[in-house]
Design an enzyme around this catalytic site. Sequence first.
Site, PDB file in Angstrom:
ATOM      1  CG  ASP A 308     -11.310   0.001  -3.092  1.00 51.63           C
ATOM      2  OD1 ASP A 308     -12.216   0.846  -3.018  1.00 51.63           O
ATOM      3  OD2 ASP A 308     -10.105   0.278  -2.954  1.00 51.63           O
ATOM      4  CG  ASP A 506      -5.309  -1.039  -2.679  1.00 46.05           C
ATOM      5  OD1 ASP A 506      -6.405  -0.501  -2.440  1.00 46.05           O
ATOM      6  OD2 ASP A 506      -4.321  -0.437  -3.126  1.00 46.05           O
ATOM      7  CG  ASP A 510     -10.622  -1.655   0.467  1.00 43.95           C
ATOM      8  OD1 ASP A 510     -11.704  -1.066   0.352  1.00 43.95           O
ATOM      9  OD2 ASP A 510      -9.631  -1.420  -0.238  1.00 43.95           O
TER      10      ASP A 510
END
Length: 714
Positions: A308, A506, A510
């Site tokens: 990400d 994080d 996600d």
Amino acid sequence: MGWVRRHGVTLFAASSTGLLAAGVLAWLLHGGTVADVLWAAAAVLGLGYSLWLLGAALRRREPSVDVVAVLALAGALAVGEPFAGAMIAVMLGTGRLLEARADARARRDLSMLVQRAPGTARRRVGDAVVEVPVDAIAVGDRVVVAAGEVVPADGHLLTRAVLDESALTGEALPVEREVGEDVRSGVVNAGGPAELLATTTAAHSTYAAVVRLVEQAQASSARFVRLADRLAVVFVPAALALAAIAWAWSGDAVRAVAVLVVATPCPLLLAAPIAIMSGLSRSARAGVIIKGGGALERLADGRVVLFDKTGTLTVGRPQVTGVVAGEDVPAAEVLRLAASLDQLSAHPLAAGIVTAGAVGDVPLPLPDEVEEVAGYGIQGRVAGRAVRLGKLAFIAGDEPPAWALRVRRRAESDGSLAVYVGIDGRPAGAVLLQDPIRPDARRMVRALRASGIGRVVLLTGDRADVADAVGHLVGVDAVLADHDPGAKLAAVQRESAAAPTIMVGDGINDAPALAVAGAGVALAARGATASSEAADVVLTVDRVDALADAILIVQRARRIAWWAVGVGMAASLAAMAVAALGFLPPAAGALAQELIDVLAIAIALVAVLPARTHTVTLSSDDVATAQRLRAEHEAVLPVVEEIRTVADRLSTARPDLGPARRLAQRVQDEVLPHEASDEAVLVPLVERALDSTEVTAALSRTHAEIAHRVARLR
């Protein structure tokens, strides 16, 4: 009874070893009968212990290879080989004892995290400080942390603090934190008393999440360990068959007993768990909590890594990248007043502005008459001056000054956020903020490739232009932008169909992708989220390059486990063949198997020892030097920022070169000495740390180019 249960392995090992040694002494003194009785007693003790282990496994409905030990001990007693029986008992006891001690050593780093969790906290109530149970801390409480105490809950600092963050980050040196910075539970106050505003309860804090992760890591076993169990179960009937063949072929039951004596698969049963737990322990020491051996296996298998963007490859917190002054107020004063007003703001950008403004020993004044204007900004009074922060229309109305329009264009081109500042009713400046790329991100990508990762993908919900810029700077192979959680999940599934995957993120969005990946890695340095619950691996340090270190550690641990098992089992099989041919009597076989066990466990314990990682460790002197140079770098940043401001104000119609001349003198007096210091001190430091002169070539060229450009201004 509890004491016996805790120390049962030690008692059994000591008793069996004592009986064996006493029998050897009696035999040396020509007391053969007494020696046989002592050895037989040790064998009976070992038989009873083996039967207890076998019964416990049967109650758990688990297969057990202790049946080999039971048959070997019973056979030794039946054929009149009490010494061999005593040796088997000692082998069983010392093997279990070595396993327990090695396991305890490997778990020590994990357990220390759990044991140091605070039980009480100091809460400020009015002018008094009251000690309360840590569970009584609520969001919004003012918590006082005395010197040497562990921070009980996450929060924002209300005073400056010096913190020992080694338990969470592995960083040995204390870290200075300024007012407004976030502080995580579990760190130790290494300075004077500090005060913070709690943003979580103790139960939902960073440290509580780490403790839960540690407990999960200790509770599960690796696929490799489970495979070892299955292989050992297959090994049992093979050993029994070979013993039966040896007996039938020779007609001598002693040969069958000799085969069983050397058939105990201790290398397989003991070495694999020790190596895997050692990998978990070393990873925890590096700030990476792996939720058990199964997760360790999947992390070691990974060949594709998907990241990400926000909070993973970028810092995840807006930071001030520039301050633009208007016509009358200096940039430093613009930032100071903006930071003072933002101390009482809950806006996500406020923390970054306060942190940038709270530099130095002069505290920020507290604002009065503060008012949030929804959708526009915040206003109040600071040191008697009316201050506004927010959108350009809120500060300048319908006719913004030219410099403000230039700031807006700059923010749009840079992908920055601009917060405009008004002082005493006039537009005075702007503060620019960005979510910068982590300084260790590109190095981490290179380290992952060196660890065997073949493909690196940036997977984000951000728009394509921003994602492409980050991906290019970091060095990924592909960029997948504009992906919502469902699209992220599908992308991970597609990549997983081609190769084992590792997903790193994080945020809450996600969590689905982390759960479906081969190994999910969550960054939880700033607190627990749904991502850390869904992940297999959690980074408790605010550094993504720790992931590359963890992959090296787990790959090494698994490699050592295979070596230990392979060497031990090969030696056991060879000894079984020799025993079946009649060249290895039971007593000698017991001695040989003891040596094989010790060898396998010794190989497995190599995984505990330090080994090569990607992270470079600096000496305390080099760290202090680097910190000093960084402070000098930050001190000259306003001068660098002024170059853009002065350039924007230049006009070809009626140029005023006075500001440009003054700026050129400042660059000469302030920037060039810093660049020279970097070249003389920083470059050699980096070359020593990385053991290479090539890595600093670009840096040296930059220093030379800066000096050349400044010389042309004279």
